[in-house]
Structures are given as structure tokens and as C-alpha cells.
Design an enzyme around this catalytic site. Structure first.
Site, PDB file in Angstrom:
ATOM      1  N   HIS A  49       0.809  -1.220   0.000  1.00  0.00           N
ATOM      2  CA  HIS A  49       0.000   0.000   0.000  1.00  0.00           C
ATOM      3  C   HIS A  49       0.851   1.283   0.000  1.00  0.00           C
ATOM      4  CE1 HIS A  49      -2.856   3.091   1.047  1.00  0.00           C
ATOM      5  NE2 HIS A  49      -2.331   3.216   2.246  1.00  0.00           N
ATOM      6  N   HIS A  73       3.896   7.011   5.251  1.00  0.00           N
ATOM      7  CA  HIS A  73       2.702   7.701   5.747  1.00  0.00           C
ATOM      8  C   HIS A  73       1.896   6.939   6.786  1.00  0.00           C
ATOM      9  CE1 HIS A  73       0.262   5.407   2.803  1.00  0.00           C
ATOM     10  NE2 HIS A  73      -0.755   5.715   3.572  1.00  0.00           N
ATOM     11  N   GLU A  77       1.105   5.873  12.532  1.00  0.00           N
ATOM     12  CA  GLU A  77      -0.232   5.518  12.987  1.00  0.00           C
ATOM     13  C   GLU A  77      -0.368   4.011  13.243  1.00  0.00           C
ATOM     14  OE1 GLU A  77      -3.330   6.710  10.361  1.00  0.00           O
ATOM     15  OE2 GLU A  77      -4.826   6.686  11.943  1.00  0.00           O
ATOM     16  N   ASP A  78       0.226   3.203  12.382  1.00  0.00           N
ATOM     17  CA  ASP A  78      -0.069   1.765  12.428  1.00  0.00           C
ATOM     18  C   ASP A  78       1.070   0.877  12.943  1.00  0.00           C
ATOM     19  OD1 ASP A  78      -2.500   2.386  11.399  1.00  0.00           O
ATOM     20  OD2 ASP A  78      -1.982   1.899   9.320  1.00  0.00           O
ATOM     21  N   ASP A 145      -3.038   8.421  -1.200  1.00  0.00           N
ATOM     22  CA  ASP A 145      -3.455   7.370  -0.267  1.00  0.00           C
ATOM     23  C   ASP A 145      -4.893   6.948  -0.571  1.00  0.00           C
ATOM     24  OD1 ASP A 145      -3.442   5.805   2.131  1.00  0.00           O
ATOM     25  OD2 ASP A 145      -4.478   7.445   3.169  1.00  0.00           O
ATOM     26  N   ASP A 265     -21.014  16.546 -25.696  1.00  0.00           N
ATOM     27  CA  ASP A 265     -19.581  16.313 -25.525  1.00  0.00           C
ATOM     28  C   ASP A 265     -19.272  14.941 -24.941  1.00  0.00           C
ATOM     29  OD1 ASP A 265     -20.652  16.878 -23.108  1.00  0.00           O
ATOM     30  OD2 ASP A 265     -19.062  18.224 -22.450  1.00  0.00           O
TER      31      ASP A 265
HETATM   32 MN    MN Z   1      -2.660   4.691   3.932  1.00  0.00          MN
END
Ligand code: MN
Length: 513
Positions: A49, A73, A77-78, A145, A265
Site C-alpha cells: 500500500h 505515511h 499511525e499503524d 493514499d 460532448d
Molecule cells: Mn494509507
């Protein structure tokens, strides 16, 4: 496609120097170690990811710090990674970006259901704003993300799919649009819509296919005619077809009461040339060949869309009654239309990307990006403990925006429905304070009459003129309202703020001076 370390490094090799590539490899190894053992819902190793997110950022031409932050990123957090550690290993800027992205995620996690547009609580929204207000790259990383999460949404339970799709359509797609990132906006909308209304999506897809089948051949003939004529006139150009997205077809159908025959269009021809002058030349040549539909000629070069989009649009009728839309633009305009603000980070080198961050001010932001400055101001006021209503935020951040000009030709970006005083306060709080009357496009203009896109607005000031309390009904932006209230307070026209908020403000003001 599943990303691995080698794919990302290979992709990056084209854009970054050896030092930067070494840093990237380091970040990938670090994140891989930290996420070890974690799996995505799809069963794949979690690291796929962040690697995909980084690949998106490379593809969008982002600077190396953003790419590193993309790799890292989710670590804070994880995993057990800390911000401190990231700062030590990868520097302050990267840590700052990772922190911003983490804050936005936390803000989101706290959100219950999304209303029509905005997160329900100002608290979470303020976290989001504060993060964004400090560096717009945070939001771009967040978009990368989100895009990958949408691309892997099929692995999620259905309730979650709907929630994420809804939020993507309501918050993230408009964000991408506001940043001028047309391609990402479209990708987000397409996937999100396919989950929100799968039946209608399939129906429209089939409808589109049927229509296109009929018109592709006819369009091919037009294309050859145009190519021949442009070559004859010695133009250098590229021409290709573009097909309307399903989601934009859906939106358009709502406008024309569901009658697909009213949509001209579905497919358009796009002509890319090398200069602005050539754009107008092509327009002239096309109008010499075919009959234009007058109401559908749009000059977004002279008057860009509020997000900075530029192009000439025209719709013509061929002798065989075929209706064809053309979009004419330069390569630069095309790049911007596809990648928007993201495209400006890499090429302008690391240095200039810093000018997008709060500390250096936003003086160098292009005019069409002034909303970022306004967002930063809102964030600052939230930090100062000021209460801001959902309404104000809604207007400022998500409403449609218009461009107006000063008599000197400076461009200002305002929300739709903005009044002359909003403009005056945007130019300068003193101009607002001494505003006496307004001229718009040369004519006297009432205080309560909204401005239109493209208006030239002149503020006539008088030294002795000062704000009146009824002006509070004559401003619509939170920026103008804040400046006006401050001035009215100083003049004693309205009461000073009471209690705790006042103390917080005092403190904040003292710190500034
Ligand atoms: Mn993520």
C-alpha cells in the site's frame, strides 16, 4: 498492480538524483521492516500500500520529500515507529509531512457520518485544516493514499465501501478539483461512483458504449478533415479524442433531465498546440470550417476556471449535422489540467515547494490558488480558539469560486456570491475599511449586489469613510467578516469578545507582536 520495492525505485530513477534515490531506498527498507507481518484486507503484505502511494506521488511529479512521506505515511499511525525516529532518519520536512498525514487520518477517524459535504465536527475539521494549512503537500499525499484505497476497495465489506466512496466523492474529489488535479479527480469520482450506484454506473457505461459506437466513425472523419486543414495551414499540433467519464455523464444528465441527446460532448476532440496564439488560430480555423454553436464557445484561456484550468472550448456542427466539441490548449495547459498544483512541485525544485508552506507565506502561490491562503487563515483562527460556523467553512472551502480583477488586472479568487466588500477586504483590510463606493466594469455597483466571474472591480475609498455595523450583512467570506468585526470592535461599534476566547486571542496577539 502490486507494487514492490524494485518497481518503485525503477519508476523513481527517471526523476530523482542518486542521493534522493538512496534516501528512497532507505525509507522503503525502514517502512518494510516496520509493517512486517501486517496485511492488507486483500491478504497482500501491507507494504504494497505505501509503495503504491509513493508510486502515485512519483507519477504526479511530486518532490522527493513527498514521496518519502508517502512511503512512511502509515508507519506512525499503524506501527511502533515514532515521529522522532523519522525526523532523525529522514529529516524534519519528511517528519512534518508524515505528521500532517497522520493528523488528517485521525481527524477522519473521529468523523461520524459525513453530512452533505463536510465533516460534522469543527474539531475534526480544524485538525484537517491545520494540517493542510501548514503544507498543501499533506493533502496531495492524502489524495494518493485515498486513490489507492479506492483501487483496492473491493476487498472491504460493503458498508465500508459505501462510506469510503461517499466520502471520496464529497470531500476528496472536490479537494483534487480545487488543486487543479483533473486526472486524479476523475479517477476518484469514477471509482467512488461505481460503488455508490453500481446499477446506474453499469447502465450509463452501456449507454455510453452504444452512443460512442455510433459516433466514433463519424468523429474519425471530422478528425481527418481537421488534421488535413491544420497541416495545410502549417500548424504544429497533436490531436486526440477524449471520452467523457461516467460520473460526469451522470452529473450532466441530471442537468438536462436525463436526455442523453442533449449532451454534445460525450466525445470531444482535443487539439494540443505549442503557443497560446496558436490556440486562437486553431479556433479560427475550426470556425472557418464548421458552424460554431455560439453559446458554447468558452475562452478559459483569457478567463481561467477558478482552479486554474485553461483551454478554449467550442462546439461545432458539421455539414453532415454531426455535433463535435473541441478543446484547444497548449502542452503546459494540458499538463496543468491533468496534474494541477502537484505538477508545480517537482519542476520548481525543492526550494520553491517550501514557499507553499505556511511559514514562508503564500505570496508566490498562483492567483487561482489563493483559496489555500484563505484556508490557512481559517486554520489560524481555529487555532486561536475562535468559533467558526459550518456555513462559513462551506462557503469558503467547498463552494464554487469566481475570479475578479482589480483595475490594474490583478486576479482575485472569491467564492460565488461574494459581495464587493468581500473583494475590498481581500485586497487589503484598509481598502475595506475606507470603502465608499464600488465600480464594476465601469458602472456604479451596489454593496449588496454579488460579483460575477470576470468582473473588474474598483473600490472607491474615502479617508474619512469607516465601517458601519450593517456591513456585517454585506460580507460573505469569513476573511472579510473577521477583518470587519475587528475594525468594528476597535471603533466600539460592537462589543469586544467575551470570556475565555478573548483571553486566548489576547495571548495569541501578544505572541505575534
Ligand atoms: Mn494509507
Amino acid at each position: 498492480m502490486l507494487m514492490n520495492k524494485r518497481d518503485v525505485l525503477k519508476l523513481a530513477a527517471e526523476f530523482y538524483d542518486d542521493n534522493q534515490l538512496a534516501e528512497l531506498e532507505h525509507a522503503i527498507d525502514y517502512a518494510t521492516a516496520k509493517h512486517k507481518g501486517q496485511k492488507r484486507k486483500s491478504g497482500e503484505p501491507y507494504i504494497t500500500h505505501p509503495l503504491s502511494v509513493a508510486a502515485n506521488l512519483i507519477d504526479w511529479d511530486m518532490d522527493i520529500d513527498s514521496v518519502l512521506a508517502g512511503v512512511l505515511h502509515d508507519t506512525v499511525e499503524d506501527t511502533e515507529a515514532t515521529l522522532e525516529e523519522i525526523e532523525n532518519l529522514f529529516g524534519r520536512d519528511v517528519a512534518f509531512l508524515v505528521d500532517g498525514v497522520t493528523k488528517v487520518s485521525q481527524a477522519r477517524a473521529g468523523m461520524k457520518d459525513l453530512g452533505d459535504y463536510l465533516p460534522q465536527t469543527t474539531d475534526n475539521l480544524s485538525k484537517l485544516l491545520i494540517a493542510v494549512g501548514q503544507d498543501v503537500r499533506v493533502i496531495i499525499i492524502k489524495l494518493a493514499d485515498r486513490l489507492h484505497n479506492l483501487q483496492t476497495l473491493r476487498h472491504m465489506p460493503q458498508a465500508k465501501q459505501t462510506k469510503i466512496a461517499r466520502e471520496s466523492l464529497d470531500v476528496f474529489a472536490p479537494m483534487a478539483d480545487r488543486l487543479g488535479m483533473g486526472r486524479v479527480r476523475m479517477q476518484i469520482e469514477e471509482i467512488a461512483y461505481s460503488y455508490l450506484d453500481p446499477k446506474e454506473f453499469k447502465h450509463l457505461e452501456a449507454l455510453m458504449k452504444k452512443r460512442l459506437g455510433k459516433s466514433t466513425r463519424k468523429l474519425g472523419i471530422v478528425r481527418i478533415e481537421v488534421e488535413r486543414e491544420l497541416s495545410k495551414q502549417n500548424m504544429k499540433f497533436e490531436i486526440n479524442g477524449r471520452v467523457k467519464s461516467i460520473y460526469s455523464l451522470h452529473k450532466k444528465l441530471l442537468k438536462v433531465d436525463g436526455n442523453v441527446d442533449d449532451i454534445y460532448d460525450l466525445m470531444a476532440l482535443r487539439v494540443i498546440v505549442s503557443s497560446k496564439e496558436d490556440c486562437y488560430r486553431v479556433l479560427g480555423i475550426l470556425h472557418g470550417m464548421y458552424q460554431p454553436m455560439i453559446a458554447r464557445i468558452k475562452d478559459y484561456i483569457a478567463i481561467p476556471k477558478p482552479n486554474g484550468y485553461q483551454s478554449l472550448h467550442t462546439t461545432v456542427i458539421t455539414p453532415s449535422k454531426q455535433i463535435v466539441e473541441f478543446q484547444i490548449r497548449t502542452q503546459t495547459m494540458h499538463d496543468y489540467a491533468e496534474r494541477g498544483l502537484a505538477a508545480s512541485f517537482h519542476y520548481h525544485a525543492q526550494k520553491s515547494s517550501k514557499s507553499y508552506s505556511r511559514s514562508k507565506g503564500a505570496a508566490k502561490l498562483p492567483a487561482e490558488m489563493q483559496w489555500i491562503t484563505q484556508m490557512q487563515e481559517v486554520a489560524e483562527r481555529l487555532r486561536d480558539g475562535e468559533e467558526i460556523s459550518r456555513d462559513q467553512l462551506n462557503i469558503d472551502l467547498f463552494g464554487n469560486r469566481i475570479f475578479v480583477y482589480s483595475p490594474k488586472g490583478d486576479i482575485y479568487n472569491l467564492p460565488e456570491g461574494a459581495l464587493p466588500l468581500d473583494f475590498a477586504y481581500l485586497v487589503h483590510s484598509d481598502i475595506g475599511r475606507h470603502a465608499y463606493s464600488f465600480r464594476v466594469n465601469g458602472n456604479i455597483h451596489a454593496f449588496d449586489k454579488p460579483l460575477q466571474n470576470g468582473d473588474v472591480v474598483e473600490v472607491i475609498t474615502r479617508k474619512l469613510s469607516s465601517p458601519k455595523s450593517n456591513w456585517q450583512d454585506l460580507v460573505t467570506t469569513s476573511h472579510a467578516r473577521a477583518k470587519l468585526r475587528m475594525q468594528l470592535r476597535k471603533l466600539g461599534v460592537i462589543e469586544a469578545v467575551s470570556g475565555a476566547a478573548a483571553i486566548i486571542r489576547e495571548k495569541a496577539n501578544r505572541k505575534k507582536s
